[in-house]
Design a protein around this motif. Structure first.
Motif: not given
Length: 201
Positions: A14-16, A45, A71-72, A77, A81-83
């Protein structure tokens, strides 16, 4: 051509994506974060390239992003956040594996070899069956009887005999190598041996 046993693997994570990058092309942002990372609250990060993972080994390069999930946004924040599924080129040093690399530094007790993102070490006792002397003036190790020598820039083939991985600090990871077996050594020596065998036939 140097022979290092690289492997291509798929990695799921999961990438921010920080808010200040929302206006940029999504895939390019993710690729950049995977390769170079970014600063977030004083910590780095993302950034996979050059990292040492205990299970995977050294992540030499991110080759491509394969999948990007929806994306979530997490409360409090503001980032997305994406898988993500991506392909990476890795090198995991294994005991008894045969590797090739370029000599990067010669010392009186042995020499260091670049194995693609990490260095291995050959002790003077593991070079050849000969007394080895250190030629400080020419920065090389030389055999007393054979006159065979090792210097910076030489390409060698060796076998991994010890691996001690420190996932927190790649510089403290230690790989011990030997060249004292048939088929191992400086590539120039191996070519000469082959030619000598041919001439005897």
């Amino acid at each position: 051509m140097i022979n290092i046993p690289f492997k291509l693997v798929k990695i799921y994570d999961t990438i921010r994506i920080p808010p200040h990058r929302f206006g940029e092309p999504f895939k390019e942002v993710i690729e950049d974060i995977l390769r170079n990372g970014y600063e977030y609250h004083g910590y780095k990060e993302g950034e996979y390239e050059g990292k040492l993972d205990k299970d995977l080994g050294i992540i030499v390069a991110i080759t491509k992003v394969l999948e990007i999930g929806e994306g979530k946004i997490l409360p409090g924040d503001g980032a997305i956040y994406c898988d993500v599924v991506f392909e990476a080129l890795i090198f995991k040093p294994e005991v008894n594996e045969i590797v090739e690399g370029e000599v990067t530094e010669v010392r009186e007790f042995g020499f260091f070899v670049n194995l693609g993102g990490i260095e291995g070490f050959v002790h003077i006792s593991q070079i050849i069956d000969d007394y080895i002397a250190y030629d400080r003036k020419n920065s090389r190790l030389i055999g007393k009887q054979t006159k065979k020598y090792i210097t910076v820039g030489d390409i060698v083939r060796a076998r991994i005999v010890t691996v001690s991985i420190n996932p927190d600090n790649i510089r403290e990871t230690k790989i011990g190598l030997t060249m004292r077996q048939p088929g191992l050594g400086k590539l120039e020596w191996l070519r000469e041996e082959k030619e000598n065998e041919k001439s005897k036939k």
